[in-house]
Design a protein around this motif. Structure first.
Motif, short mmCIF file in Angstrom:
data_model
loop_
_atom_site.label_atom_id
_atom_site.label_comp_id
_atom_site.label_asym_id
_atom_site.label_seq_id
_atom_site.Cartn_x
_atom_site.Cartn_y
_atom_site.Cartn_z
N HIS A 13 0.86 -1.20 0.00
CA HIS A 13 0.00 0.00 0.00
C HIS A 13 0.89 1.24 0.00
O HIS A 13 1.29 1.72 1.07
CB HIS A 13 -0.89 0.02 1.24
N PRO A 14 1.23 1.80 -1.17
CA PRO A 14 1.98 3.06 -1.20
C PRO A 14 1.10 4.21 -0.72
O PRO A 14 -0.12 4.07 -0.58
CB PRO A 14 2.36 3.22 -2.67
N VAL A 15 1.71 5.36 -0.49
CA VAL A 15 0.93 6.52 -0.06
C VAL A 15 0.01 6.99 -1.17
O VAL A 15 -1.16 7.28 -0.95
CB VAL A 15 1.86 7.67 0.38
N ALA A 16 0.51 7.04 -2.41
CA ALA A 16 -0.27 7.64 -3.49
C ALA A 16 -0.48 6.71 -4.68
O ALA A 16 -1.46 6.85 -5.41
CB ALA A 16 0.41 8.93 -3.96
N ARG A 17 0.40 5.73 -4.92
CA ARG A 17 0.29 4.91 -6.12
C ARG A 17 -0.71 3.78 -5.92
O ARG A 17 -1.27 3.59 -4.85
CB ARG A 17 1.67 4.34 -6.50
N LYS B 37 2.10 -1.81 18.07
CA LYS B 37 0.75 -1.55 18.58
C LYS B 37 -0.25 -2.13 17.60
O LYS B 37 -0.07 -2.03 16.39
CB LYS B 37 0.52 -0.04 18.75
N GLU B 38 -1.32 -2.72 18.13
CA GLU B 38 -2.32 -3.35 17.27
C GLU B 38 -3.53 -2.45 17.02
O GLU B 38 -3.94 -1.69 17.89
CB GLU B 38 -2.80 -4.66 17.90
N LEU B 39 -4.05 -2.58 15.82
CA LEU B 39 -5.29 -1.93 15.41
C LEU B 39 -6.18 -2.99 14.76
O LEU B 39 -5.75 -4.12 14.53
CB LEU B 39 -5.02 -0.80 14.40
N THR B 40 -7.41 -2.61 14.44
CA THR B 40 -8.34 -3.56 13.82
C THR B 40 -9.04 -2.92 12.63
O THR B 40 -9.47 -1.77 12.69
CB THR B 40 -9.41 -4.01 14.84
N ILE B 41 -9.12 -3.67 11.53
CA ILE B 41 -9.97 -3.31 10.39
C ILE B 41 -11.13 -4.29 10.39
O ILE B 41 -10.93 -5.48 10.14
CB ILE B 41 -9.20 -3.37 9.07
N PRO B 42 -12.34 -3.85 10.70
CA PRO B 42 -13.48 -4.77 10.79
C PRO B 42 -14.01 -5.13 9.41
O PRO B 42 -13.62 -4.51 8.40
CB PRO B 42 -14.50 -3.97 11.58
N PRO B 43 -14.90 -6.12 9.33
CA PRO B 43 -15.54 -6.43 8.04
C PRO B 43 -16.32 -5.22 7.53
O PRO B 43 -16.79 -4.37 8.31
CB PRO B 43 -16.48 -7.59 8.37
N ARG B 44 -16.47 -5.16 6.23
CA ARG B 44 -17.28 -4.10 5.61
C ARG B 44 -18.47 -4.77 4.93
O ARG B 44 -18.27 -5.57 4.01
CB ARG B 44 -16.45 -3.31 4.61
N ALA B 45 -19.67 -4.45 5.39
CA ALA B 45 -20.90 -5.07 4.87
C ALA B 45 -20.79 -6.59 4.91
O ALA B 45 -21.21 -7.29 3.99
CB ALA B 45 -21.18 -4.58 3.45
N GLY B 46 -20.18 -7.11 5.98
CA GLY B 46 -20.07 -8.55 6.15
C GLY B 46 -18.97 -9.21 5.36
O GLY B 46 -18.81 -10.43 5.42
N ARG C 57 -13.52 -12.24 9.06
CA ARG C 57 -13.45 -11.24 7.99
C ARG C 57 -12.92 -9.88 8.45
O ARG C 57 -13.03 -8.89 7.75
CB ARG C 57 -14.81 -11.09 7.28
N SER C 58 -12.33 -9.86 9.61
CA SER C 58 -11.61 -8.67 10.04
C SER C 58 -10.13 -8.82 9.70
O SER C 58 -9.70 -9.87 9.23
CB SER C 58 -11.79 -8.46 11.55
N PHE C 59 -9.38 -7.75 9.93
CA PHE C 59 -7.93 -7.80 9.81
C PHE C 59 -7.32 -7.32 11.12
O PHE C 59 -7.78 -6.32 11.70
CB PHE C 59 -7.43 -6.88 8.68
N THR C 60 -6.31 -8.02 11.57
CA THR C 60 -5.50 -7.55 12.69
C THR C 60 -4.32 -6.79 12.12
O THR C 60 -3.53 -7.34 11.35
CB THR C 60 -5.01 -8.71 13.56
N CYS C 61 -4.21 -5.52 12.48
CA CYS C 61 -3.13 -4.66 11.98
C CYS C 61 -2.10 -4.46 13.10
O CYS C 61 -2.46 -4.38 14.27
CB CYS C 61 -3.67 -3.30 11.56
N THR C 62 -0.86 -4.33 12.71
CA THR C 62 0.20 -4.05 13.67
C THR C 62 1.06 -2.92 13.14
O THR C 62 1.58 -2.99 12.03
CB THR C 62 1.07 -5.29 13.93
N ASP D 207 -5.48 5.50 3.24
CA ASP D 207 -6.59 4.58 3.01
C ASP D 207 -7.07 3.91 4.30
O ASP D 207 -8.12 3.26 4.31
CB ASP D 207 -6.19 3.49 2.01
N VAL D 208 -6.35 4.11 5.41
CA VAL D 208 -6.68 3.37 6.63
C VAL D 208 -7.85 3.96 7.42
O VAL D 208 -8.71 3.20 7.89
CB VAL D 208 -5.42 3.24 7.53
N PRO D 209 -7.95 5.29 7.63
CA PRO D 209 -9.06 5.80 8.46
C PRO D 209 -10.43 5.35 8.00
O PRO D 209 -11.29 5.03 8.85
CB PRO D 209 -8.89 7.32 8.34
N ALA D 210 -10.68 5.27 6.70
CA ALA D 210 -12.00 4.84 6.22
C ALA D 210 -12.23 3.35 6.49
O ALA D 210 -13.39 2.91 6.57
CB ALA D 210 -12.11 5.12 4.72
N LEU D 211 -11.15 2.59 6.63
CA LEU D 211 -11.26 1.15 6.87
C LEU D 211 -11.38 0.81 8.35
O LEU D 211 -11.84 -0.29 8.70
CB LEU D 211 -10.04 0.43 6.30
#
Length: 454
Positions: free
Chosen positions: A88-92, A195-204, A231-236, A266-270
């Motif tokens: 995941h690049p910043v812009a590309r 530090k861990e974060l979480t990306i939850p499922p989107r619309a299941g 269907r979540s993601f564990t982020c570190t 792209d992360v805040p929306a996820l």
């Protein structure tokens, strides 16, 4: 001190995590009476600590160990295969990089908690194994085999013929041996934390491609995300602990939102709970443990992170610890079960390999945070895959050897070094030939210009 023979022994395994539970299963097959002491409450009922899971990338070395106790298929049922990295690049645009030349091999994302629970169940079901939770080791006498544990009901003293420390990087067994002057240790901490974060499922559904390990490389820092069966993601996050762009630099919600909006757009929306997760989840430390000896007195030994903790950037921490258990089991066979011979043999066979993967893990951190988004790195990967297709079995990448084989780590490092030397030599010969050809063409051209009849 009496020598512990090859007969059935009373074995105390300190640490009820991944390596300790697997070790109990292997020892039970040999008829040993095993008591596993774990300082935490039973995680199957108490749940995991917030922000401390760090998903695991289970690969061939770990699976090989699990197959030996018939647990691999069950574990893989709760895992998700990842066949490459998604950058995941910043812009590309996103960039997928396959782990294997054919794109068919995968490492497996699994929750540390889910794997630990499966191994706890297997250990509990094994004959001769007892699990003791809420037992924190406070004292150890390697001469008598006496252990003292703090428990909710007060101190408890027990004895064992053999004591094996599988209690992680902060090992209480290793500390007890060090305090008695029996071993020395060095812990090399990185100036990075996690530090861990979480990306939850989107619309299941998965919000990102579940078939990849996602990486946000940012030069001096990075974030990764691994998929979960729900269907979540564990982020570190792997960030510096101090300075600009560090954990210490971000505290208030506005600063957190601004930093992620700039560097991980792209992360805040996820991640709708991004700010809450960031503020509440702890920062873990990262470091490597080096121990002068893994055993003492023929009856006390260390394995896994307790002996040689490594940083997590090759996804080999648990896989390496599982391989320790397999090798210890082999050593018991080769010494007819004599622990006084097994423990030093185990260290002799494993130390070079664990030092090799420790070095490769540190190098892979630099690769993941700095190089994977570089066009030059991507060209190198394409060249490497082309060589693997052209020279099957002769040229094999380091990643494939580490993750998709059980080739000893030290042998991997030596083989990759030979391959690189051979490739450099072949490139030099090719360049020399091209330069010689160009020189010959130049001389013929000059001669033709000076003699029109030629």
């Amino acid at each position: 001190m009496s020598t512990v023979t090859g007969d059935s022994a009373e074995v105390a395994v300190v640490g009820g995590g991944l390596a300790g539970c697997l070790l109990a299963c292997f020892l039970a097959r040999r008829g040993h009476q095993v008591t596993v002491y774990e300082r935490r409450p039973d995680p199957r009922t108490a749940g995991a600590e917030r922000g401390r899971s760090i998903n695991l990338a289970l690969s061939e070395r770990g699976l090989d160990a699990l197959r030996r106790i018939g647990l691999a298929e069950q574990v893989l049922a709760d895992a998700l295969p990842m066949r490459g990295r998604m950058i995941h690049p910043v812009a590309r645009e996103l960039d997928f990089q396959s782990y294997s030349v054919a794109g068919d091999r995968a490492i497996n994302s699994i929750s540390r908690g889910a794997l630990n629970n499966a191994l706890l169940d297997a250990a509990q079901a094994a004959p001769g194994v007892r699990l003791r939770f809420g037992h924190r080791l406070t004292a150890l006498d390697p001469d008598t085999g006496e252990l003292t544990h703090d428990t909710p009901d007060g101190p408890v003293r027990t004895t064992a013929e053999v004591i094996l420390g599988a209690d992680g990087a902060g090992s209480a067994v290793r500390r007890a041996l060090r305090e008695r002057g029996l071993i020395e240790e060095r812990v090399d901490f990185l100036d990075y934390g996690y530090k861990e974060l979480t990306i939850p499922p989107r619309a299941g559904q998965f919000a990102l491609d579940p078939g990849a390990l996602h990486i946000w490389p940012r030069g001096t820092s990075m974030m990764i995300a691994l998929p979960n069966p729900d269907r979540s993601f564990t982020c570190t996050l792997f960030w510096p602990t101090e300075g600009p762009g560090s954990f210490a630099a971000l505290g208030d919600p506005a600063a957190i939102e601004q930093h992620f909006g700039t560097h991980y757009p792209d992360v805040p929306a996820l991640a709708p709970t991004l700010v809450e997760d960031y503020r509440l989840n702890p920062v873990g430390t990262l470091g490597a443990v080096h121990t002068s000896s893994w055993h003492t007195g023929g009856r006390v030994g260390l394995l896994g992170d307790a002996a040689h903790a490594i940083v997590p950037f090759y996804g080999q921490g648990a896989n390496c610890a599982f391989e320790d258990v397999v090798e210890l089991d082999r050593c018991l066979t080769d010494t007819d079960g004599r622990w006084s011979a097994t423990l030093p043999l185990f260290e002799r066979r494993r130390r070079d390999n664990t030092e090799a993967i420790a070095g490769m893990a540190l190098a892979n951190f630099v690769e993941m945070r700095d190089r994977v988004s570089s066009p030059l790195f991507q060209l190198g990967r394409r060249v490497e895959h082309a060589l693997e297709r052209a020279l099957p079995g002769l040229y094999v990448s380091r990643y494939e050897l580490v993750s998709f084989s059980t080739t000893p780590y030290a042998r991997v490092r030596r083989r990759v070094a030979r391959q690189h030397r051979a490739l450099a030599g072949a490139s030099a010969l090719l360049l020399t030939g091209l330069l010689a050809a160009a020189g010959g063409y130049g001389r013929r051209s000059r001669a033709a210009r000076s003699d029109p009849s030629r």
